[in-house]
Design an enzyme around this catalytic site. Structure first.
Site, PDB file in Angstrom:
ATOM      1  CE  LYS A 114      -7.121   3.624   7.919  1.00  0.00           C
ATOM      2  NZ  LYS A 114      -7.689   4.483   7.233  1.00  0.00           N
ATOM      3  CE  LYS A 196      -1.546   2.117   3.568  1.00  0.00           C
ATOM      4  NZ  LYS A 196      -2.518   2.095   3.060  1.00  0.00           N
ATOM      5  CE  LYS A 199      -6.682   8.025  -0.986  1.00  0.00           C
ATOM      6  NZ  LYS A 199      -7.883   6.972  -0.207  1.00  0.00           N
TER       7      LYS A 199
HETATM    8  P1  ATP Z   1      -5.809   6.068   4.126  1.00  0.00           P
HETATM    9  O1  ATP Z   1      -5.012   7.003   4.124  1.00  0.00           O
HETATM   10  O2  ATP Z   1      -7.024   7.269   3.833  1.00  0.00           O
HETATM   11  O3  ATP Z   1      -5.940   5.260   4.997  1.00  0.00           O
HETATM   12  P2  ATP Z   1      -5.085   4.737   1.541  1.00  0.00           P
HETATM   13  O4  ATP Z   1      -3.832   6.079   1.352  1.00  0.00           O
HETATM   14  O5  ATP Z   1      -3.719   4.013   2.319  1.00  0.00           O
HETATM   15  O6  ATP Z   1      -5.830   5.823   2.304  1.00  0.00           O
HETATM   16  P3  ATP Z   1      -7.269   3.566   0.169  1.00  0.00           P
HETATM   17  O7  ATP Z   1      -7.906   4.721  -0.035  1.00  0.00           O
HETATM   18  O8  ATP Z   1      -7.382   2.957   1.434  1.00  0.00           O
HETATM   19  O9  ATP Z   1      -6.060   4.717   0.464  1.00  0.00           O
HETATM   20  O10 ATP Z   1      -6.209   2.876  -0.936  1.00  0.00           O
HETATM   21  C1  ATP Z   1      -6.484   2.835  -2.139  1.00  0.00           C
HETATM   22  C2  ATP Z   1      -5.944   1.616  -2.992  1.00  0.00           C
HETATM   23  O11 ATP Z   1      -4.520   1.686  -2.852  1.00  0.00           O
HETATM   24  C3  ATP Z   1      -5.473  -0.025  -2.209  1.00  0.00           C
HETATM   25  O12 ATP Z   1      -6.075  -1.093  -3.374  1.00  0.00           O
HETATM   26  C4  ATP Z   1      -4.311   0.295  -1.396  1.00  0.00           C
HETATM   27  O13 ATP Z   1      -4.625  -1.723  -1.302  1.00  0.00           O
HETATM   28  C5  ATP Z   1      -3.394   1.238  -3.087  1.00  0.00           C
HETATM   29  N1  ATP Z   1      -2.731   1.817  -2.010  1.00  0.00           N
HETATM   30  C6  ATP Z   1      -1.906   2.725  -0.438  1.00  0.00           C
HETATM   31  N2  ATP Z   1      -1.163   2.688  -0.079  1.00  0.00           N
HETATM   32  C7  ATP Z   1      -0.613   2.159  -1.445  1.00  0.00           C
HETATM   33  C8  ATP Z   1       1.243   1.971  -0.857  1.00  0.00           C
HETATM   34  N3  ATP Z   1       1.424   3.197  -0.296  1.00  0.00           N
HETATM   35  N4  ATP Z   1       1.487   1.768  -1.923  1.00  0.00           N
HETATM   36  C9  ATP Z   1       0.810   0.567  -2.487  1.00  0.00           C
HETATM   37  N5  ATP Z   1      -0.919   0.642  -3.048  1.00  0.00           N
HETATM   38  C10 ATP Z   1      -1.392   1.300  -2.134  1.00  0.00           C
END
Ligand code: ATP
Ligand code: LTN
Length: 332
Positions: A114, A196, A199
């Site tokens: 990040k 991965k 969002k």
């Molecule tokens: P950002 O993109 O804003 O950093 P993010 O999409 O990574 O956010 P978080 O809110 O940080 O999402 O994560 C919420 C939950 O979703 C966490 O338990 C994280 O491990 C899970 N998660 C996020 N992305 C994935 C993915 N691609 N596959 C499986 N689990 C995920």
């Protein structure tokens, strides 16, 4: 209190949840409510470690709360709240930051990623993010933390902080265990299947949002990047197909062998449409429940205020013990 184990997890209100958030984390939260005491949280304080538009953040937080309910989290069964409503999280975070080493935080891969992505705003909150996450978990003495695999390193750190605090000041915190699903712990981007699904990806075709309509979902799957082979099977080097198989398996409960048999002799085109349809059918009830819930603002407010009250009551017992242990003067 009963002697059920306690579950804690959180999600950032940084936008509509992706299929990755859903399959890797949120989907598993609802069934856990039968067997455990569950505490779930919209972590808005974590979200501001990256620049957020205040109006959007407020809306995203309320939407995230309603989405969790639409995904089956029942505020009567679980404690469901918004992180910034409960002051014990920030309070405990400060205490724990004094038991966390600079070197440990420097090794966190999410911080490295990040801070590269947001090079113009490498703020202290981004660096201490995992300490606040440890505080979220330890303030409830959680036993289990259901997350996707990308959060494993943060959880390992939370365990180390708990153990260090317990050694310095005497036993207080439960050392939490991660709870990571066997299939779908890391759903990959549809456009770059070695990354991965996230969002905050700028390419809208890279991720499925759980509120996308059926046509959009099918269109995104049709455009998913795959390889030049044509066999639907799970194998090293077939990142795109492996990802689609993982997604299809987790929404249909079919095994990889069954999926390979189902599509033998058919091309990737048929497979992609089948994945799109299965995902869209699976998500349709969530979308309609979300639409219903988000119209009832008064009900949502009652739920999150109630949740915050219960969360404060629960966490305050543990956090005031931590204050006492480090030597702060008791108020009562
Ligand atoms: P950002 O993109 O804003 O950093 P993010 O999409 O990574 O956010 P978080 O809110 O940080 O999402 O994560 C919420 C939950 O979703 C966490 O338990 C994280 O491990 C899970 N998660 C996020 N992305 C994935 C993915 N691609 N596959 C499986 N689990 C995920
Ligand atoms: N860092 C997590 C979100 C999060 C969390 C938590 C998850 C904040 N606090 C406590 C589990 C337990 C993420 O998903 N990026």
């Amino acid at each position: 209190m009963d002697n059920k184990k306690l579950i804690f997890s959180g999600i950032q209100p940084t936008g509509t949840f992706t299929l990755g958030n859903y399959i890797g984390a949120v989907r598993n939260w609802s069934p856990l409510q039968q067997e455990y005491n569950c505490v779930y949280c919209v972590v808005d304080m974590h979200a501001i470690t990256v620049r957020q538009d205040p109006t959007k953040l407020r809306k995203n937080s309320l939407d995230a709360y309603a989405l969790l309910m639409a995904c089956g989290i029942d505020p009567q069964k679980s404690i469901l709240f918004i992180q910034s409503h409960v002051r014990t999280h920030a309070e405990l975070s400060w205490l724990l930051s004094c038991s966390t080493q600079f070197g440990e935080l420097s090794r966190m891969t999410q911080f490295k990623d990040k801070s590269q992505k947001h090079a113009d705003d490498v703020n202290a909150g981004l660096f201490t993010y995992p300490v606040l996450m440890a505080a979220d978990i330890l303030a409830y003495n959680a036993d289990l933390v259901p997350v996707g695999v990308d959060q494993k390193q943060h959880l390992e750190l939370a365990r180390n902080i708990a153990q260090r605090f317990n050694q310095r000041y005497g036993d207080l915190f439960t050392v939490p265990e991660p709870y990571i699903p066997k299939v779908g712990a890391k759903v990959m981007s549809l456009q770059e299947p070695s990354k991965k699904m996230s969002k905050s990806d700028e390419n809208p075709n890279a991720c499925i949002l759980i509120l996308d309509d059926k046509d959009t979902i099918i269109r995104k799957f049709k455009r998913a990047v795959t390889d030049s082979d044509s066999e639907v099977c799970f194998r090293d080097g077939k990142d795109g197909i492996n990802n689609l198989m993982t997604i299809y398996s987790s929404v249909t409960d079919k095994s990889f062998d069954d999926i390979t048999a189902e599509f033998s002799g058919k091309g990737y085109g048929d497979f992609k449409i089948a994945v799109g349809e299965a995902v869209a059918d699976h998500l349709a009830p969530i979308r309609s429940e979300f639409t219903k819930l988000s119209q009832d603002k008064a009900f949502l407010k009652q739920c999150y205020c109630d949740g915050a009250e219960k969360a404060l009551k629960y966490s305050q017992r543990i956090v005031s013990k931590a204050f006492h242990k480090v030597g702060f003067v008791d108020k009562f």
